[in-house]
Scaffold this active site. Structure first.
Site, mmCIF file in Angstrom:
data_model
loop_
_atom_site.group_PDB
_atom_site.id
_atom_site.type_symbol
_atom_site.label_atom_id
_atom_site.label_comp_id
_atom_site.label_asym_id
_atom_site.label_seq_id
_atom_site.Cartn_x
_atom_site.Cartn_y
_atom_site.Cartn_z
ATOM 1 N N GLU A 36 0.874 -1.164 0.000
ATOM 2 C CA GLU A 36 0.000 0.000 0.000
ATOM 3 C C GLU A 36 0.907 1.208 0.000
ATOM 4 O OE1 GLU A 36 -1.792 2.938 0.883
ATOM 5 O OE2 GLU A 36 -2.526 2.179 2.815
ATOM 6 N N CYS A 90 -1.722 8.510 4.247
ATOM 7 C CA CYS A 90 -1.718 8.229 2.807
ATOM 8 C C CYS A 90 -3.015 8.692 2.179
ATOM 9 C CB CYS A 90 -1.434 6.767 2.496
ATOM 10 S SG CYS A 90 -1.893 5.666 3.791
#
Ligand SMILES: Cc1cc2nc3c(=O)[nH]c(=O)nc-3n(C[C@H](O)[C@H](O)[C@H](O)COP(=O)(O)OP(=O)(O)OC[C@H]3O[C@@H](n4cnc5c(N)ncnc54)[C@H](O)[C@@H]3O)c2cc1C
Length: 1002
Positions: free
Chosen positions: A758, A792
């Site tokens: 990720e 993020c």
């Protein structure tokens, strides 16, 4: 003191009904309601109310209307909203929408009609748009022998500039009212009571409109700032013989509002002042306690105050909010309960009227008749309490009460429609709610007998509804762990205590944990508190390559028996781990505050997410483990999963526990064994998670704790032939490197490694030209600067349609300027430090680049904190070229690029125009544009009309694609599948022509 004993209950009931009947009779004498000016609006409302879908669309249209300027845009919205209502519209209305002109004179006429009607509807509840109109309205009220309290519309402001302006306008309002009203000729009914003259000027204020950072998480800081803002208002009021009432808003503000009210009235300057009041909401479960405390406080202070008893205006909001947050519902959930509580508290107030002078705010004839009856039974002198009602509501009831010689005060709001929209929508909701007294009496024509019934007689109704709601929730298997409600004193105290305790434990050493044993290292990593860089949070082992190999070996040894452990048993370990984290939640959050510079709420959310991962993946494993057969006679077909093997988990520091815990628990529950490498910057939190796994008694070697420097041990972990899988979350550069390295087949390796990665984003929020600016500015600031932009999912680009560009940018800058930069342990901290010196340097480099490429419109200054920790103020760049570095590269800090575009198509092109596809957002009130963006804004997680951070397990499974990630979403239904290998086994069960009966398949 209880003056109305049970023996008097029947008398009270009889008298209440007598007063009620009298009031109804007086209404009937006023002629048909049909002749009132609001009749046509009532018919329209009646028609819309018949269909919930139409009502919803109408309110949405009214809500967006003030922002729309172009006639064509108004028509477009009208069409879009009512087309959504679809089939419930009568045929003529659907035809009308179809043929509605889209341009030219026709469109202008439609726009004019929409505006005029909406304005008329608003004017029913809002007395004017400026001070002069407000003054004229109160003069009209006084001519009708009605007292007033004026409210300058506006609430929940997001910028300090607006808060200060609101304060100044209220001061002007008080002076303006005093000038005209104090010199007018007196009206005995409303200008005095048994205690003497009453202030004629009466103003109601909402605290959230006066301070942009009003937040119950920091009661002391908020109270300090709030009192600063209130003092000039109260001072002006005293000088002008005016009265100030504190309105009550949402439940999260309630305790703090009461706290501020008491604190300011204890200040020397106001300690002897009685011309103040506060609203108390009877729909709240804890309002009786509040009233009791208020009475005791008034006694101690030695001066009475006024209490406006109301039922409460945020019922819909509170119930929805509680459901969303998984919090206990703070309001009563059956209407009769609120009505009964109102009566109960009415008695309390009248019994304590010398301390808490009562004002009954209601339009409900039964509720008011009960108050009149109680007062009479207590022999209170006339005028010792007042009735209050809202402007534009229940006009005939006001007249009837005045006719009975009762003082009635009218809550009279004025101001611009845009800031007043929340107020207007509340009134529309209130008037059209199924259980509204006004609707039942004037629209539904419910018989008087029933309207005057004692609310407790309704007790048996409603329970059926409650039961079915209960049954619904029982069906849900997974529920997110509720976040802590820091508006509650208990939660704040627990967090403070945890911070103190953890502070006492800073500086300890944490060894590696391999195969169940602590392992010392030649060197350690110092974990620094980014808020105070001289403070060492802990010293963690710095694993060597040999130790990394030992950890893999330990995990390898533990694998066979863990693989063969019943999945149910593995799931149970996670459920127990969730329990341990829950028990230690404040302590674990406190570690994050110190180690990662996370604000209270951020740290708390991270811990809650860790609990969610454990609980959710336990449930998911149970689902995956269900037997799957596709048998036919004579052939048994079994499909099942088995774990991959040793899994290396490499986690980042920004969600120091949640991501580490999520990846690790997924690997564990599916039967893999784990080498867990936390980030260098958050290795202490990693050690705390390891403690949790130890406490639940995982067999030795199933999880190994291996802190270390990525560059030193990373290759040894990733290249190792015995590693089956790598689960990584972090930067794109490292993720892609791992993916390349893992693809190499080492000589002794008999499998292809699976990589989950990720890796960041360059997330954008689109602001459409009809966006709700308050919501959009607030949501963008939260998404961009929450945890200093180090998520993020954070917003780093905001793409604004040009018609809204200037107002949006101005307010965004002001809202950002209003954020407080502080150390993370300060509950009032909005912007804390970034993670370390290296991050600060990198972010500042981007800022320098940004200055060359775009216009820097705001740069927050941490001041002296710069020397204390790794602080950077938030930065906003405007007119950024979509191809500029700061609009393309992930910065991972509080830096936001604002891009101006002509239309939605261009916005979508810009939004999709990066190498990432993680999160994205849209603020729009156009159903058609929302539909379009849902399809065309291609990101892993798209959020509409809310912030783009804070994904919840199960509700928003999280993860992206393009260069944002490899693999499926964390916290979603496909995640565990990545950790397992599917196997299928077929057995021919036929022997010489006979076969057992086929099993049921799942
Ligand atoms: C002068 C004045 C000032 C006000 N100031 C404030 C304020 O500061 N803060 C504030 O919040 N409100 C304020 N209000 C608004 C007030 O809360 C509403 O007008 C009031 O609740 C309507 O109640 P009612 O008795 O007129 O009508 P009713 O129709 O008898 O009662 C409606 C009320 O019942 C409650 N209710 C509805 N459905 C349910 C249910 N299913 N279960 C439980 N309860 C339910 C809700 O409170 C709803 O508003 C003020 C009102 C007045 C008149």
């Amino acid at each position: 003191m209880n003056l109305i004993h049970d023996t008097h209950a029947d008398d009270l009931e009889r008298l209440t009904r007598a007063y009620g009947s009298e009031l109804f009779a007086r209404l009937d004498n006023r002629g048909p309601v049909l002749l009132t000016p609001g009749w046509w609006d009532d018919r329209l409302m009646e028609w819309t109310m018949a269909q919930e879908a139409v009502k919803l669309q109408l309110f949405r249209f009214i809500d967006v209307l003030p922002l729309l300027e172009e006639p064509g845009t108004i028509g477009r919205h009208l069409r879009e909203y009512f087309e959504e209502a679809g089939q419930v519209l009568p045929g003529w209305a659907r035809q009308g929408l179809r043929w509605m002109p889209r341009s030219g004179l026709g469109a202008r006429l439609v726009a004019w009609a929409a505006r005029t009607n909406a304005r008329r509807m608003a004017r029913r509840f809002i007395a004017g748009s400026n001070l002069d109109e407000a003054l004229a309205a109160v003069a009209r009220l006084r001519r009708r022998k009605l007292a007033f309290t004026v409210d300058l519309l506006g609430e929940a402001t997001i910028t300090e500039a607006e808060a200060v302006q609101h304060q100044e306008e209220i001061i002007e309002l008080i002076k303006g009212l005093a000038e005209t009203v104090n010199t007018a000729s007196p009206i005995a009914l409303i200008d005095g009571d048994p205690e003497g003259p009453l202030p004629r000027v009466n103003v109601s204020v909402k605290l959230t409109s006066l301070y942009s950072q009003f937040d119950a998480i920091d009661p002391e800081g908020t109270s300090r700032a709030m009192r600063e803002r209130l003092r000039p208002i109260l001072r002006t009021a005293r000088e002008n013989h005016a009265f100030i009432n504190f309105d009550m808003e949402q439940y999260v503000c309630k305790d703090l509002t009461l706290h501020i009210f008491r604190e300011i009235l204890e200040e020397d300057e106001f300690a002897d002042w009685s011309d103040v009041g506060i609203a108390i909401q009877a729909y709240l479960r804890d309002c009786e306690r509040d009233l009791g405390e208020l009475a005791a406080w008034a006694q101690r202070r030695g001066r009475p105050i006024w209490v406006r008893l109301i039922k409460g205006a945020y019922w819909d909001y509170e119930t929805v909010k509680a459901a969303q947050e998984n919090w206990p519902v703070p309001v009563l959930t059956d209407k009769w309960e609120t009505d009964a509580n109102y009566e109960h508290l009415t008695r309390f107030l009248l019994e304590n009227h010398t301390l808490l002078r009562p004002a009954f705010g209601s339009h409900n004839i039964r509720s008011l008749a009960h108050a009149l009856a109680c007062a009479q039974m207590m022999d209170l002198p006339p005028g010792s309490f007042e009735v209050q009602m809202l402007y534009g509501m229940a006009e005939p009831v006001k007249e009837a009460l005045v006719g009975l010689g009762q003082r009635v005060r009218v809550y009279t709001p004025y101001g611009e429609l845009l800031p007043g929209m929340a107020y207007l929508v509340r009134r529309l909701l209130e008037n059209t709610a199924n259980e509204s007294f006004l609707r039942e009496s004037f629209t539904e024509h419910v018989p008087e007998e029933q309207l005057l019934m004692n609310p407790v007689e309704y007790e048996d109704r409603g329970s059926a509804e409650r039961e079915s709601a209960g049954a619904r929730s029982a069906l849900e298997t997974f529920a997110n762990e509720p976040l802590s409600d820091f508006s509650k004193g208990d939660a704040r105290e627990a967090m403070k205590t945890a911070l103190d305790q953890v502070r006492g434990q800073l500086g300890q050493t944490y060894p590696l944990l391999i195969g169940g044993s602590a392992v010392a290292t030649p060197a350690t990593i110092d974990s620094i508190n980014p808020s105070h860089m001289k403070e060492i949070v802990g010293r963690c082992g710095r694993a060597t390559v040999a130790q990394a190999q030992a950890a893999i070996a330990a995990a390898g040894r533990a694998f066979p028996s863990w693989r063969d452990t019943d999945p149910e048993v593995r799931a149970d370990y996670l459920v127990r781990a969730a329990g341990v984290i829950r028990r230690r939640r404040f302590e674990l959050a406190a570690w994050q505050v110190f180690e990662c510079g996370k604000q209270w709420r951020e740290a708390d959310a991270d811990v809650a997410e860790s609990i969610d991962y454990c609980a959710y993946y336990a449930g998911e494993m149970r689902r995956l483990a269900l037997p799957r057969h596709a048998d036919v006679p004579g052939e048994e077909n079994e499909y099942f999963y088995e774990p991959r093997g040793v899994t290396v988990v490499i986690a980042p520091w920004n969600f120091p526990m949640a991501i580490l815990c999520g990846m690790t628990s997924a690997a564990l529950v599916t039967g893999n064994t784990v080498v867990m490498k936390p980030a260098e910057q958050s290795a202490v939190v990693g050690a705390k998670l390891m403690e949790v796994f130890q406490e639940v008694g995982l067999p030795a070697g199933v999880v190994n704790y291996l802190p270390g420097i990525g560059e030193e041990i990373g290759p040894a972990l990733v290249n190792h032939p015995d590693v089956a899988m790598i689960a990584f979350t972090g930067s794109r550069g490292v993720g892609l490197l791992l993916n390349r390295q893992a693809a190499e087949q080492a000589p002794a390796q008999d499998h292809v490694k699976r990589v989950l990665a990720e890796m960041g984003g360059k997330n954008a929020i689109i602001i459409d030209d009809d966006a709700d600016l308050d919501e959009a500015v607030h949501g963008v600031a939260a998404s961009a600067f929450g945890y200093q932009g180090q998520k993020c999912s954070a917003c780093s680009r905001v793409i604004v349609l040009e018609t809204l560009y200037e107002p949006f940018l101005t307010r965004l800058v002001e809202a950002t300027r209003s954020l407080k930069i502080a150390p993370a342990e300060d509950p009032g901290c909005s912007i804390g430090p970034v993670i370390d010196a290296e991050a600060r340097r990198r972010i500042l480099d981007f800022v320098e680049k940004g200055k060359r490429q775009a216009r820097l419109v705001y740069a927050g200054d941490p001041g002296p904190l710069t020397a204390e920790g790794y602080y950077i103020g938030p930065h906003i760049f405007a007119e950024v070229d979509p191809k500029a570095t700061i609009a393309q590269e992930e910065i991972f800090g509080p830096v936001l690029a604002v891009v101006k575009v002509r239309d939605l198509d261009e916005a979508l092109a810009v939004a999709n125009g990066t190498q990432y596809a993680l999160t994205g957002g849209l603020y729009s009130r156009s159903p058609a544009n929302i539909r379009k963006v849902r399809r065309q804004f291609r990101v892993g997680n798209l959020y509409i009309n809310r912030k783009i951070t804070g994904a919840l397990v199960h509700r928003q499974p999280f993860g992206g694609f393009k260069l944002s990630g490899i693999g499926s979403k964390a916290g979603g239904p496909d995640y565990l599948l990545q950790f397992v290998l599917p196997r299928a086994i077929t057995e021919n069960t036929m022997r010489r022509g006979f076969a057992p009966a086929a099993e049921n398949s799942v």
